[in-house]
Design an enzyme around this catalytic site. Structure first.
Site, short mmCIF file in Angstrom:
data_model
loop_
_atom_site.label_atom_id
_atom_site.label_comp_id
_atom_site.label_asym_id
_atom_site.label_seq_id
_atom_site.Cartn_x
_atom_site.Cartn_y
_atom_site.Cartn_z
CE LYS A 152 -5.81 -31.65 0.54
NZ LYS A 152 -6.85 -31.28 1.29
CD GLN A 212 -8.19 -27.97 1.45
OE1 GLN A 212 -8.23 -29.01 0.78
NE2 GLN A 212 -7.81 -27.72 2.64
CG ASP A 250 -11.44 -35.07 2.66
OD1 ASP A 250 -9.82 -35.01 2.69
OD2 ASP A 250 -11.84 -33.80 2.24
#
Ligand code: GUN
Length: 283
Positions: A52, A96, A119
């Site tokens: 990422k 995460q 997200d």
């Protein structure tokens, strides 16, 4: 033999589009910033987070890295999120998953401001998606839609069958397909006659977390098959939820694993970050 849907190529196109848009934002004095938070040292999560950060570098998004020890308390993580929510220089916040067991993931997801929820996991983002309103789309399902569109697969009016009903993939996937005017069936572990239903699919999307579960007997001739699963077999080879070897003989189009859906998730995250920066600048 089915045509391959090349996720690496399509994700590269999307990242290049984001890069161009980020350049345009920078010309106006706007630099997108993503905070990436990793708690602990789970090896798979570490790889994902590094990928990422690399994608941020490629697209011109600045990443702020927070690598916190495994012992970090829920309270400490919530405090960091509060600080980043308030910080006008931060456009997106990514925590995460999975988090260590002593931290309540649900509570963490709900604490992220919906304005920075790149997200797309916050209940407000999920609600907006379901209502067809503007908001951040969950990255993996958004990536699947982009793969279908950019590979020339018609969604409108087609029967899409989603196998799996997770909050991260199956449910938002069904909502995004509905938005694209597909007729949608969602199957899961309690579905009776799974095979009868999957064989009706023009578009079959598989996210069940079982290696090579879907073989050719589940697939209608000529269907487009999208494999969201990823597993590491003994001997280290990667495979998906779909038995590629047999299904590629009956499907019309199919995604490989690796190199199918996986790269799309990160490209969609970059797209969400760019949109977050644009939105904050216009507020
Ligand atoms: N863990 C596995 N997939 C994801 C994802 O898309 N986002 C986050 N934050 N964590 C994940």
């Amino acid at each position: 033999m089915a045509e391959l849907i090349d996720g690496k190529k399509v994700s590269q196109e999307l990242k290049d589009d984001v890069r161009t848009e980020v350049e345009g934002l920078k010309d106006k004095g706007i630099e997108p910033v993503l905070a990436v938070i990793l708690v602990g040292q789970d090896p798979a999560s570490t790889v994902y987070v590094n990928n990422k950060k690399k994608a941020c570098e490629y697209t011109g998004i600045r990443s702020l890295s927070y690598e916190l020890p495994e012992e970090t308390t829920e309270e400490e993580l919530l405090e960091l999120i509060d600080k980043l929510n308030e910080d006008d220089n931060c456009d997106g916040i990514l925590v995460q998953l999975p988090l260590p067991k002593h931290i309540n993931e649900d509570k963490i997801i709900k604490r992220i401001s919906p304005d920075k929820d790149v997200d797309g996991f916050h209940p407000e983002s999920v609600g907006r998606l379901s209502l067809g309103e503007r908001g951040f789309k969950s990255c993996t399902p958004a990536g699947v839609i982009e793969l279908l569109k950019r590979s020339g697969t018609q969604i409108d009016g087609k029967h899409a069958v989603v196998v799996g009903r997770s909050n991260i993939v199956g449910k938002p996937m069904a909502m995004l397909l509905l938005r694209e005017n597909a007729t949608v069936t969602v199957c899961h572990s309690h579905t009776a006659n799974l095979k009868e239903l999957t064989r009706l699919a023009d578009i079959l999307i598989v996210a069940i977390g079982k290696p090579k579960f879907i073989d050719a007997s589940y697939v209608k001739e000529g269907a487009t098959v999208i494999d969201v699963g990823i597993h590491r077999l003994e001997g280290k080879k990667l495979c998906g939820d779909v038995d590629f070897e047999s299904v590629s003989k009956v499907a019309g189009k199919i995604t490989p694993v690796p190199g199918g859906v996986g790269p799309m998730t990160i490209a969609e995250l970059m797209n969400n970050c760019m949109e977050a920066a644009e939105m904050h600048a216009n507020k």
